[in-house]
Design a protein around this motif. Structure first.
Motif, PDB file in Angstrom:
ATOM      1  N   SER A  45     -15.004  -4.817  43.815  1.00 45.46           N
ATOM      2  CA  SER A  45     -14.085  -4.307  42.326  1.00 45.46           C
ATOM      3  C   SER A  45     -13.125  -3.844  42.322  1.00 45.46           C
ATOM      4  CB  SER A  45     -15.255  -3.523  41.444  1.00 45.46           C
ATOM      5  OG  SER A  45     -16.750  -3.833  42.663  1.00 45.46           O
ATOM      6  N   ALA A  46     -12.951  -3.005  43.164  1.00 49.37           N
ATOM      7  CA  ALA A  46     -11.746  -2.403  42.886  1.00 49.37           C
ATOM      8  C   ALA A  46     -10.381  -3.371  43.395  1.00 49.37           C
ATOM      9  CB  ALA A  46     -11.283  -1.465  44.037  1.00 49.37           C
ATOM     10  N   VAL A  47     -10.250  -4.635  44.410  1.00 48.68           N
ATOM     11  CA  VAL A  47      -9.833  -5.471  44.199  1.00 48.68           C
ATOM     12  C   VAL A  47      -9.073  -6.423  42.953  1.00 48.68           C
ATOM     13  CG1 VAL A  47      -8.534  -7.529  45.569  1.00 48.68           C
ATOM     14  CG2 VAL A  47      -9.689  -5.675  47.273  1.00 48.68           C
ATOM     15  N   TRP A  48     -10.245  -6.764  42.608  1.00 47.22           N
ATOM     16  CA  TRP A  48     -10.763  -7.685  41.607  1.00 47.22           C
ATOM     17  C   TRP A  48     -10.184  -7.270  40.015  1.00 47.22           C
ATOM     18  CZ3 TRP A  48     -16.211 -10.789  41.916  1.00 47.22           C
ATOM     19  CH2 TRP A  48     -15.622 -11.495  43.299  1.00 47.22           C
ATOM     20  N   LEU A  49     -10.587  -5.413  40.003  1.00 43.88           N
ATOM     21  CA  LEU A  49     -10.182  -5.230  38.994  1.00 43.88           C
ATOM     22  C   LEU A  49      -8.328  -5.125  39.057  1.00 43.88           C
ATOM     23  CD1 LEU A  49     -11.697  -2.080  37.958  1.00 43.88           C
ATOM     24  CD2 LEU A  49     -12.094  -3.512  36.872  1.00 43.88           C
ATOM     25  N   ALA A  50      -7.317  -5.060  40.128  1.00 47.38           N
ATOM     26  CA  ALA A  50      -6.217  -4.639  40.519  1.00 47.38           C
ATOM     27  C   ALA A  50      -5.747  -5.908  39.932  1.00 47.38           C
ATOM     28  CB  ALA A  50      -6.285  -4.276  41.496  1.00 47.38           C
ATOM     29  N   ALA A  51      -6.294  -7.116  40.551  1.00 41.45           N
ATOM     30  CA  ALA A  51      -6.158  -8.813  40.012  1.00 41.45           C
ATOM     31  C   ALA A  51      -6.314  -8.743  38.353  1.00 41.45           C
ATOM     32  CB  ALA A  51      -6.665  -9.651  41.269  1.00 41.45           C
ATOM     33  N   ASN A  60      -0.830 -14.944  34.330  1.00 43.22           N
ATOM     34  CA  ASN A  60      -0.414 -15.818  35.726  1.00 43.22           C
ATOM     35  C   ASN A  60      -2.379 -16.155  36.627  1.00 43.22           C
ATOM     36  OD1 ASN A  60      -0.490 -17.901  37.259  1.00 43.22           O
ATOM     37  ND2 ASN A  60       1.903 -16.927  38.434  1.00 43.22           N
ATOM     38  N   SER A  61      -3.185 -17.103  36.149  1.00 46.91           N
ATOM     39  CA  SER A  61      -3.797 -17.285  36.710  1.00 46.91           C
ATOM     40  C   SER A  61      -4.404 -17.031  37.997  1.00 46.91           C
ATOM     41  CB  SER A  61      -4.600 -18.641  36.046  1.00 46.91           C
ATOM     42  OG  SER A  61      -4.409 -19.970  36.449  1.00 46.91           O
ATOM     43  N   MET A  62      -2.688 -17.731  38.248  1.00 40.73           N
ATOM     44  CA  MET A  62      -3.620 -17.985  40.051  1.00 40.73           C
ATOM     45  C   MET A  62      -3.507 -16.470  40.823  1.00 40.73           C
ATOM     46  SD  MET A  62      -2.256 -20.952  41.478  1.00 40.73           S
ATOM     47  CE  MET A  62      -1.669 -20.092  43.037  1.00 40.73           C
ATOM     48  N   VAL A  63      -3.275 -15.465  40.010  1.00 45.30           N
ATOM     49  CA  VAL A  63      -3.170 -14.080  40.352  1.00 45.30           C
ATOM     50  C   VAL A  63      -4.859 -13.687  40.772  1.00 45.30           C
ATOM     51  CG1 VAL A  63      -2.991 -11.803  40.118  1.00 45.30           C
ATOM     52  CG2 VAL A  63      -1.079 -13.206  39.492  1.00 45.30           C
ATOM     53  N   ILE A  68      -9.292 -14.140  44.679  1.00 48.15           N
ATOM     54  CA  ILE A  68     -11.058 -14.250  45.047  1.00 48.15           C
ATOM     55  C   ILE A  68     -10.600 -14.655  46.732  1.00 48.15           C
ATOM     56  CG2 ILE A  68     -12.315 -16.179  44.653  1.00 48.15           C
ATOM     57  CD1 ILE A  68     -12.230 -16.004  42.204  1.00 48.15           C
ATOM     58  N   PHE A  69      -9.041 -15.601  47.195  1.00 42.10           N
ATOM     59  CA  PHE A  69      -8.936 -15.520  48.171  1.00 42.10           C
ATOM     60  C   PHE A  69      -9.248 -14.181  49.236  1.00 42.10           C
ATOM     61  CE2 PHE A  69      -9.791 -20.216  48.398  1.00 42.10           C
ATOM     62  CZ  PHE A  69      -8.855 -20.801  47.533  1.00 42.10           C
ATOM     63  N   ILE A  70      -7.845 -13.664  48.739  1.00 39.73           N
ATOM     64  CA  ILE A  70      -7.699 -12.371  49.487  1.00 39.73           C
ATOM     65  C   ILE A  70      -9.088 -12.175  50.452  1.00 39.73           C
ATOM     66  CG2 ILE A  70      -6.763 -10.733  49.909  1.00 39.73           C
ATOM     67  CD1 ILE A  70      -4.893 -11.113  47.978  1.00 39.73           C
TER      68      ILE A  70
END
Lengths: 187, 576
Positions: A45-51, A60-63, A68-70
């Protein structure tokens, strides 16, 4: 021979299992605590919130797909290379000592040390971060110098059990190592 | 002491017979190689074993008996097997018996001249014979045993591996041969071979001879006197393409030599060089086909001149900027103009030279591109050389700037010493005090002041051109690093580790199988393959690699003093 619970150096519960296969063969395995769902969801959740925050800033939707890949690759790499499930020690008198680490993805990494190379198995102290911990290690014989030690191989590095567990393992190992001293040198 | 019996897992279903193998008394272990079936004549078995011993230098002998009874245990057979112990006298006589399809075998030893009547423990270790025979043990102890004569330090496992590997001749005859001896081992169901491998082995001898002849011709031409004249030899030594071609020629000579590989390391090296050459040429041909399709090389040649022009224009702008007030610093006008005009004239010469060459560029490039079929490494070296040629003017500017700056720094340091009343003693290599005349001091101080105030201008020019030169050097260095990587990567070893990981062994691992009370301890010995990093480290091909000659501190010191730097040193070059 049953399983007993102990604690690791950082307080997490570990379990020691001892099995005696024969008079000169013993297996001692320490099981580390499993991956907690709590910590996994917290990190994800932390990573996805930051993204998502970056996405809002940069449009930019690539982020998002990159995040997700990361997360996926990071989890796979963590389970395959970092997270140790069980560490075991197989002592076969007159053959050698085998140290195995099994990772969470099923991978096993094994090292076998022949009995001729093993000088002794001892409990040593080390400074780890801000603590002083006890750890079990195998002392390897120096081929040139009978009194010298060429290498120190530390055991149970991921689970880091406390002294009471280490004493049990130490006693089991020493019983088998003593046999090679009492046995006649050559038949 | 504990008795260890290494039993090949392929013999688990063999019929009753006697066990032959090697007894290692120092470690109290028996390595079983095969089972000889009934009927046999003991004298013939002994003869056969002494033959094998003579050829392989491994002390093979009869170690014990093996009984595999499908029905109930037969008393007469067991007595017969005990009697065999008296015919083939071996201490201790090992008896292994298997009942029906049971996994748990009973194992006992017969000791006639034993000191302690105590029953010793037996460990049964199963091993895969074919894999152990083909594998090569890489432990550091195994490499030491060849020089070490003390058997106590010898690695037990390397003895086991050696025994199986050297006994290849034993595995040539099998159960279906018409000889007096019927053996069971890993090839007992028929000897395996591959037609393609045999054909390739037959064809390789004339191919090698042809290749050796061609290579001797080529190297003869290369060494001829014509190519040794001064301008040409200087040119060859500077071009990295020629070095790479020479390197590849050496490789080809190595693999086409008629001598068979002596040991494992040489064999792996030959195989690695062969695969590396093959992949290199394949990638080169791929690159060539990509370049020549749709006339990409024509486009490349067309863009080359405009790029060179663009670089020259950028340099001119840079010089104009330096001649003005760069970054707000105030330069010495006269010196600035002199240096700026000198360099501008140089660029003008360079542009005219490029324009002179422009009609021929496309043709030259087309033919040079054809040489990419010799390998990707050659193509990369050609690229690096083209970059060096195109940026030759940057190199010239760097040399001018560095020399000027270096001169200035030495002058300044010497005049500074005069200013303080000291002198450099060349004989004793130290600074001594010296009394100067008044006019010497006067002129010295004047010169010192002039040089000091002209320092910023020269330093700025030096800084700018050094940075440009370093940029070019870094780009060339990266290309050479890539070439080195392709040259030195042991591809055959990596593919072997991927597909047949048992061939490269770092050690062994034991797995404890199901146990039953009263029966010996059963272990399975498997091969622990070498890790990829150790594979690359052990089997890396030596190259003429370029590596940084100086450490960071000495590089910075040289830059500060204005000495010319050649950051990459090639192994073959003489020290200057």
């Amino acid at each position: 021979m049953g399983e007993r619970r102990y604690r690791s150096a950082s307080g997490a519960p570990v379990a020691l299992r001892r099995r005696q296969h024969s008079a000169s063969c013993r297996e001692l395995s320490v099981r580390c605590p499993r991956l907690q769902l709590r910590s996994l969801s917290a990190v994800t959740s932390a990573v996805w919130l930051a993204a998502y925050g970056l996405f809002v800033l940069s449009e930019n939707s690539m982020v998002l797909s990159a995040a997700i890949f990361i997360t996926l690759f990071g989890l796979i790499i963590y389970l395959h290379f970092v997270k140790v499930d069980q560490e075991s020690l197989l002592v076969i008198g007159s053959l050698g000592i085998q140290v195995t680490s099994s990772y969470a993805s099923g991978r096993e990494s094994t090292t076998f040390i022949e009995m001729g190379q093993v000088k002794d198995v001892v409990i040593n102290e080390a400074i780890h971060m801000q603590k002083v911990i006890y750890y079990l290690c195998i002392l390897l014989q120096d081929p040139g110098d009978p009194q010298g030690v060429s290498e120190v191989v530390p055991l149970f590095q991921s689970s880091k059990p406390r002294l009471d567990c280490l004493i049990e393992v130490y006693k089991s190992c020493q019983e088998i190592l003593e046999q090679r001293k009492t046995a006649p040198q050559s038949s | 002491m504990v008795l260890k019996v290494f039993f090949p897992s392929c013999c688990s279903s063999a019929e009753s017979g006697i066990l032959i193998g090697r007894w290692i008394s120092k470690q109290n272990s028996a390595v079983i190689l095969a089972v000889v079936h009934f009927p046999f004549i003991p004298v013939q078995v002994k003869q056969y074993l002494s033959e094998v011993q003579r050829v392989t230098k491994v002390s093979v002998s009869v170690l014990g008996s093996w009984s595999n009874s499908k029905q109930e245990k037969e008393e007469s057979l067991s007595e017969f097997l005990e009697d065999l112990g008296t015919i083939f006298s071996h201490e201790p006589w090992i008896q292994i018996s298997k009942e029906g399809d049971s996994k748990f075998w009973s194992c006992s030893t017969l000791q006639k001249h034993s000191n302690n009547p105590k029953e010793e423990e037996i460990i049964l270790v199963y091993y895969d014979q074919r894999k152990v025979m083909l594998s090569h043990l890489h432990s550091p102890l195994a490499t030491a045993t060849s020089t070490d004569h003390k058997a106590d330090d010898a690695s037990k496992l390397s003895a086991v591996f050696d025994t199986v590997a050297k006994s290849k001749i034993l595995f040539m005859t099998d159960r279906y041969d018409d000889g007096p001896i019927k053996l069971t081992h890993w090839q007992s169901d028929g000897v395996e071979a591959s037609i393609i491998m045999e054909l390739m082995k037959q064809a390789s001898v004339p191919a090698c001879m042809l290749l050796t002849f061609l290579l001797s011709l080529i190297s003869g031409i290369c060494r001829s006197r014509v190519l040794k004249f001064w301008p040409l030899s200087f040119l060859w030594s500077k071009l990295s393409t020629c070095e790479q071609l020479g390197h590849r020629l050496q490789h080809l000579q190595f693999i086409s030599s008629n001598k068979k590989a002596q040991n494992q390391t040489q064999l792996m090296r030959k195989a690695n060089i062969f695969v590396s050459l093959l992949i290199d040429v394949a990638l080169g041909i791929l690159l060539m086909s990509w370049l020549y399709r749709k006339n990409r090389i024509g486009h490349l040649a067309d863009t080359l001149i405009p790029v060179a022009d663009h670089v020259a224009e950028e340099l001119q702008d840079l010089l104009q900027w330096l001649m003005g007030a760069p970054a707000g610093l105030k330069m010495n006008r006269a010196l600035d103009q002199v240096l700026g005009r000198f360099f501008l004239y140089h660029i003008h010469l360079w542009i005219s030279y490029i324009h002179l060459m422009s009609p021929f560029i496309e043709m030259i490039l087309w033919y040079v591109g054809l040489s990419a079929c010799l390998g990707l490494t050659v193509a990369l070296c050609i690229l690096s050389d083209i970059i060096a040629l195109l940026t030759f003017h940057i190199y010239c500017f760097y040399v001018y700037g560095a020399r000027l700056y270096c001169l200035k720094i030495y002058g300044l340091s010497s005049l500074w010493r005069l200013f303080r009343g000291k002198k450099w003693n060349v004989l004793r290599q130290r600074v001594d005090s010296c009394s100067y005349d008044l006019d010497q001091l006067f002129i010295g101080t004047l010169l010192f002041t002039i040089l000091l105030f002209l320092l910023p201008t020269t330093a700025l020019y030096y800084l700018v051109f050094t940075l440009l030169r370093l940029l070019v050097v870094i780009v060339q260095g990266l290309i050479h690093l890539l070439v080195d990587l392709i040259d030195s990567l042991p591809l055959y070893s990596i593919i072997l580790r991927l597909c047949r990981s048992y061939r490269l062994a770092a050690g062994v691992k034991f797995r404890v199988l199901e146990q039953q009370d009263g029966k010996p301890l059963r272990l399975l010995m498997q091969i622990n393959p070498l890790s990829y990093s150790s594979v690359i480290q052990t089997y890396r091909l030596p190259t003429y690699s370029c590596y940084p000659k100086d450490s960071w501190t000495s590089l910075c010191k040289k830059l500060f003093l204005g000495e010319l730097i050649y950051p990459w040193k090639h192994k073959g070059e003489k020290q200057d």
